[in-house]
Design a protein around this motif. Structure first.
Motif, PDB file in Angstrom:
ATOM      1  N   GLN A 147       0.808  -1.217   0.000  1.00 49.53           N
ATOM      2  CA  GLN A 147       0.000   0.000   0.000  1.00 49.53           C
ATOM      3  C   GLN A 147       0.841   1.265   0.000  1.00 49.53           C
ATOM      4  OE1 GLN A 147      -2.418  -0.626   3.445  1.00 49.53           O
ATOM      5  NE2 GLN A 147      -3.354  -2.449   2.617  1.00 49.53           N
TER       6      GLN A 147
ATOM      7  N   SER B 111       7.671  -5.081   7.081  1.00 46.13           N
ATOM      8  CA  SER B 111       6.415  -5.810   6.935  1.00 46.13           C
ATOM      9  C   SER B 111       6.678  -7.271   6.590  1.00 46.13           C
ATOM     10  CB  SER B 111       5.557  -5.160   5.848  1.00 46.13           C
ATOM     11  OG  SER B 111       4.367  -5.874   5.664  1.00 46.13           O
TER      12      SER B 111
ATOM     13  N   HIS C 139      -5.602  -8.916   4.475  1.00 45.90           N
ATOM     14  CA  HIS C 139      -5.403  -7.536   4.007  1.00 45.90           C
ATOM     15  C   HIS C 139      -5.594  -6.525   5.143  1.00 45.90           C
ATOM     16  CE1 HIS C 139      -4.827  -8.771  -0.112  1.00 45.90           C
ATOM     17  NE2 HIS C 139      -5.879  -9.569   0.008  1.00 45.90           N
ATOM     18  N   ASP C 140      -6.539  -6.808   6.038  1.00 46.07           N
ATOM     19  CA  ASP C 140      -6.732  -5.934   7.198  1.00 46.07           C
ATOM     20  C   ASP C 140      -5.521  -5.985   8.126  1.00 46.07           C
ATOM     21  OD1 ASP C 140      -9.237  -5.233   6.265  1.00 46.07           O
ATOM     22  OD2 ASP C 140     -10.281  -6.720   7.500  1.00 46.07           O
TER      23      ASP C 140
ATOM     24  N   GLN D 131      -2.465  -6.620   7.188  1.00 44.14           N
ATOM     25  CA  GLN D 131      -1.384  -5.909   6.512  1.00 44.14           C
ATOM     26  C   GLN D 131      -1.546  -4.400   6.700  1.00 44.14           C
ATOM     27  OE1 GLN D 131       1.408  -6.618   5.497  1.00 44.14           O
ATOM     28  NE2 GLN D 131       2.053  -5.315   3.830  1.00 44.14           N
ATOM     29  N   THR D 132      -2.758  -3.898   6.589  1.00 48.36           N
ATOM     30  CA  THR D 132      -3.013  -2.470   6.792  1.00 48.36           C
ATOM     31  C   THR D 132      -2.620  -2.063   8.211  1.00 48.36           C
ATOM     32  OG1 THR D 132      -4.808  -2.494   5.185  1.00 48.36           O
ATOM     33  CG2 THR D 132      -4.794  -0.676   6.759  1.00 48.36           C
ATOM     34  N   ARG D 133      -2.985  -2.896   9.192  1.00 52.48           N
ATOM     35  CA  ARG D 133      -2.632  -2.620  10.596  1.00 52.48           C
ATOM     36  C   ARG D 133      -1.125  -2.616  10.789  1.00 52.48           C
ATOM     37  NH1 ARG D 133      -2.745  -6.951  15.306  1.00 52.48           N
ATOM     38  NH2 ARG D 133      -1.829  -7.993  13.527  1.00 52.48           N
TER      39      ARG D 133
ATOM     40  N   LYS E 283       0.469   0.604   9.143  1.00 54.77           N
ATOM     41  CA  LYS E 283       0.227   1.818   9.925  1.00 54.77           C
ATOM     42  C   LYS E 283       1.165   1.880  11.130  1.00 54.77           C
ATOM     43  CE  LYS E 283      -4.601   2.676   8.828  1.00 54.77           C
ATOM     44  NZ  LYS E 283      -5.976   2.708   9.321  1.00 54.77           N
TER      45      LYS E 283
END
Length: 124
Positions: A52, A68, A107-108, A110-112, A115
């Protein structure tokens, strides 16, 4: 050179370490349960997830991607097998031991992760 860390970064680092430790623990428990089951109900697979990031500074993007990938790989039951970099985005190819159970949230998660990593590095 001296490294300065702000209070928000310190809190983010503590969150990062805490969440990573919990992820490692719970993933270890899940993998142990799968492996110890006589029927070994695993459904391995590979999923492509985005970092992202839109590269503004290649070094920053590479660091976020590396951290990551490290987080994913250190967690039992999954690891990064390849990294694909395009002009617009970077993708991680992640092998999962039991893809069906992880696919809805991958995917959630990964977003966490992203951030939190950006906060630790002071990018957000």
């Amino acid at each position: 050179f001296p490294v300065t860390i702000g209070f928000a970064q310190l809190i983010a680092l503590l969150q990062y370490v805490s969440i990573l430790a919990l992820d490692i623990f719970w993933s270890s428990v899940k993998v142990a349960r799968l492996v110890l089951n006589p029927h070994m109900p695993i459904q391995p697979g590979i999923v492509k997830i985005s970092t992202q990031d839109i590269p503004s500074d290649s070094h920053d993007t590479d660091l976020v991607t590396a951290l990551s990938a490290h987080w994913i790989t250190i967690t039992p039951g999954q690891f990064v097998i390849d990294i694909e970099k395009t002009d617009q985005e970077t993708f991680l190819y992640v092998y999962n031991l039991h893809l069906d159970s992880q696919l809805p949230t991958i995917h959630d998660e990964q977003t966490r992760r992203l951030k939190l990593i950006r906060k630790v590095l002071g990018y957000d």
